[in-house]
Design a protein around this motif. Structure first.
Motif, PDB file in Angstrom:
ATOM      1  N   ASP A 119       0.841  -1.192   0.000  1.00  0.00           N
ATOM      2  CA  ASP A 119       0.000   0.000   0.000  1.00  0.00           C
ATOM      3  C   ASP A 119       0.881   1.249   0.000  1.00  0.00           C
ATOM      4  OD1 ASP A 119      -2.755   1.328   0.626  1.00  0.00           O
ATOM      5  OD2 ASP A 119      -1.372   2.134   2.141  1.00  0.00           O
ATOM      6  N   SER A 120       0.521   2.231  -0.794  1.00  0.00           N
ATOM      7  CA  SER A 120       1.372   3.424  -0.940  1.00  0.00           C
ATOM      8  C   SER A 120       1.488   4.216   0.358  1.00  0.00           C
ATOM      9  CB  SER A 120       0.861   4.314  -2.071  1.00  0.00           C
ATOM     10  OG  SER A 120      -0.431   4.810  -1.771  1.00  0.00           O
ATOM     11  N   ASP A 121       0.438   4.273   1.164  1.00  0.00           N
ATOM     12  CA  ASP A 121       0.510   5.001   2.440  1.00  0.00           C
ATOM     13  C   ASP A 121       1.441   4.290   3.426  1.00  0.00           C
ATOM     14  OD1 ASP A 121      -1.285   6.818   1.387  1.00  0.00           O
ATOM     15  OD2 ASP A 121      -3.019   5.973   2.423  1.00  0.00           O
ATOM     16  N   PHE A 122       1.361   2.960   3.457  1.00  0.00           N
ATOM     17  CA  PHE A 122       2.253   2.202   4.335  1.00  0.00           C
ATOM     18  C   PHE A 122       3.702   2.346   3.868  1.00  0.00           C
ATOM     19  CE2 PHE A 122       4.086  -1.830   6.045  1.00  0.00           C
ATOM     20  CZ  PHE A 122       3.950  -1.508   7.392  1.00  0.00           C
ATOM     21  N   ALA A 123       3.901   2.363   2.557  1.00  0.00           N
ATOM     22  CA  ALA A 123       5.240   2.580   2.011  1.00  0.00           C
ATOM     23  C   ALA A 123       5.782   3.944   2.425  1.00  0.00           C
ATOM     24  CB  ALA A 123       5.210   2.462   0.484  1.00  0.00           C
ATOM     25  N   THR A 124       4.911   4.946   2.440  1.00  0.00           N
ATOM     26  CA  THR A 124       5.320   6.291   2.867  1.00  0.00           C
ATOM     27  C   THR A 124       5.749   6.277   4.330  1.00  0.00           C
ATOM     28  OG1 THR A 124       3.808   7.283   1.271  1.00  0.00           O
ATOM     29  CG2 THR A 124       4.613   8.707   3.031  1.00  0.00           C
ATOM     30  N   LEU A 125       5.035   5.529   5.157  1.00  0.00           N
ATOM     31  CA  LEU A 125       5.406   5.412   6.570  1.00  0.00           C
ATOM     32  C   LEU A 125       6.794   4.795   6.709  1.00  0.00           C
ATOM     33  CD1 LEU A 125       4.839   5.503   9.620  1.00  0.00           C
ATOM     34  CD2 LEU A 125       3.732   3.267   9.363  1.00  0.00           C
ATOM     35  N   ILE A 126       7.055   3.710   5.998  1.00  0.00           N
ATOM     36  CA  ILE A 126       8.365   3.057   6.062  1.00  0.00           C
ATOM     37  C   ILE A 126       9.456   4.029   5.621  1.00  0.00           C
ATOM     38  CG2 ILE A 126       9.807   1.234   5.055  1.00  0.00           C
ATOM     39  CD1 ILE A 126       7.207  -0.484   4.954  1.00  0.00           C
ATOM     40  N   ARG A 127       9.221   4.707   4.509  1.00  0.00           N
ATOM     41  CA  ARG A 127      10.201   5.683   4.000  1.00  0.00           C
ATOM     42  C   ARG A 127      10.466   6.765   5.047  1.00  0.00           C
ATOM     43  NH1 ARG A 127       8.726  10.021  -0.713  1.00  0.00           N
ATOM     44  NH2 ARG A 127      10.582  11.282  -0.520  1.00  0.00           N
ATOM     45  N   THR A 128       9.412   7.246   5.680  1.00  0.00           N
ATOM     46  CA  THR A 128       9.554   8.312   6.675  1.00  0.00           C
ATOM     47  C   THR A 128      10.360   7.846   7.877  1.00  0.00           C
ATOM     48  OG1 THR A 128       7.453   9.247   5.939  1.00  0.00           O
ATOM     49  CG2 THR A 128       8.269   9.948   8.099  1.00  0.00           C
ATOM     50  N   LEU A 129      10.119   6.613   8.331  1.00  0.00           N
ATOM     51  CA  LEU A 129      10.888   6.080   9.452  1.00  0.00           C
ATOM     52  C   LEU A 129      12.371   5.985   9.110  1.00  0.00           C
ATOM     53  CD1 LEU A 129       8.433   3.303  10.710  1.00  0.00           C
ATOM     54  CD2 LEU A 129       8.938   5.518  11.789  1.00  0.00           C
ATOM     55  N   VAL A 130      12.666   5.559   7.894  1.00  0.00           N
ATOM     56  CA  VAL A 130      14.067   5.502   7.459  1.00  0.00           C
ATOM     57  C   VAL A 130      14.686   6.900   7.491  1.00  0.00           C
ATOM     58  CG1 VAL A 130      15.594   5.026   5.499  1.00  0.00           C
ATOM     59  CG2 VAL A 130      13.772   3.415   6.072  1.00  0.00           C
ATOM     60  N   ILE A 131      13.957   7.882   6.983  1.00  0.00           N
ATOM     61  CA  ILE A 131      14.459   9.258   6.969  1.00  0.00           C
ATOM     62  C   ILE A 131      14.722   9.757   8.388  1.00  0.00           C
ATOM     63  CG2 ILE A 131      13.849  11.657   6.434  1.00  0.00           C
ATOM     64  CD1 ILE A 131      12.286  10.470   3.990  1.00  0.00           C
ATOM     65  N   VAL A 132      13.779   9.506   9.300  1.00  0.00           N
ATOM     66  CA  VAL A 132      13.938   9.946  10.689  1.00  0.00           C
ATOM     67  C   VAL A 132      15.181   9.324  11.310  1.00  0.00           C
ATOM     68  CG1 VAL A 132      12.930   9.789  13.009  1.00  0.00           C
ATOM     69  CG2 VAL A 132      11.514  10.497  11.074  1.00  0.00           C
ATOM     70  N   LEU A 133      15.359   8.021  11.111  1.00  0.00           N
ATOM     71  CA  LEU A 133      16.525   7.342  11.689  1.00  0.00           C
ATOM     72  C   LEU A 133      17.837   7.876  11.117  1.00  0.00           C
ATOM     73  CD1 LEU A 133      15.214   3.654  11.813  1.00  0.00           C
ATOM     74  CD2 LEU A 133      15.616   5.202  13.745  1.00  0.00           C
TER      75      LEU A 133
END
Length: 145
Positions: free
Chosen positions: A34-48
């Motif tokens: 799902d594109s929204d879930f993918a956005t969440l994963i991407r955002t977590l990577v960016i934060v880390l």
């Protein structure tokens, strides 16, 4: 002579390269999710990654040293970024990267117009011609004939 890393153009070009890779990697990465879930994963990577960089380089500062105005506009910017990413990933899920990315880059045009309207910036005739060319280019790349 200033170092290349002190030049805004170097960083802007680097940003463009990474933005292009973002579109390609995202298009491949969202194929089965799902594109929204993918956005969440991407955002977590960016934060880390950003946390490691900021802490590692000693660039943190006390949170109470940040003004209310700065907090407000950083929060608004974060909300706009999140909305942009959600819309971008949804567009990538539904369309081709070669069509989605140019339309997304109409943000360049909007930044120029908003800069004039809200920040009091001025564009030269050459600047307005550039804005018009980016607009036309994005539309030409996105339209299927």
């Amino acid at each position: 002579m200033p170092s290349i890393v002190d030049n805004w153009l170097f960083w802007a070009l680097l940003s463009a390269v990474f933005a292009a890779l973002t579109a390609i990697f995202a298009k491949i990465g969202i194929a089965d999710i799902d594109s929204d879930f993918a956005t969440l994963i991407r955002t977590l990577v960016i934060v880390l990654v950003l946390a490691v960089i900021v802490i590692g380089m000693g660039k943190t500062q006390p949170l109470d040293s940040i003004s209310a105005k700065t907090w407000l506009f950083l929060i608004l910017s974060g909300l706009a970024t999140g909305a942009s990413w959600l819309a971008y990933f949804r567009a990538l899920k539904l369309g081709q990267a070669s069509e989605v990315a140019p339309v997304d880059k109409l943000s360049v045009v909007l930044v120029a117009v908003f800069g004039v309207l809200f920040l009091g910036e001025r564009l030269t005739l050459q600047g307005w011609i550039g804005v018009a060319l980016v607009s036309v280019g994005a539309v030409v790349l996105a339209i299927r004939l």
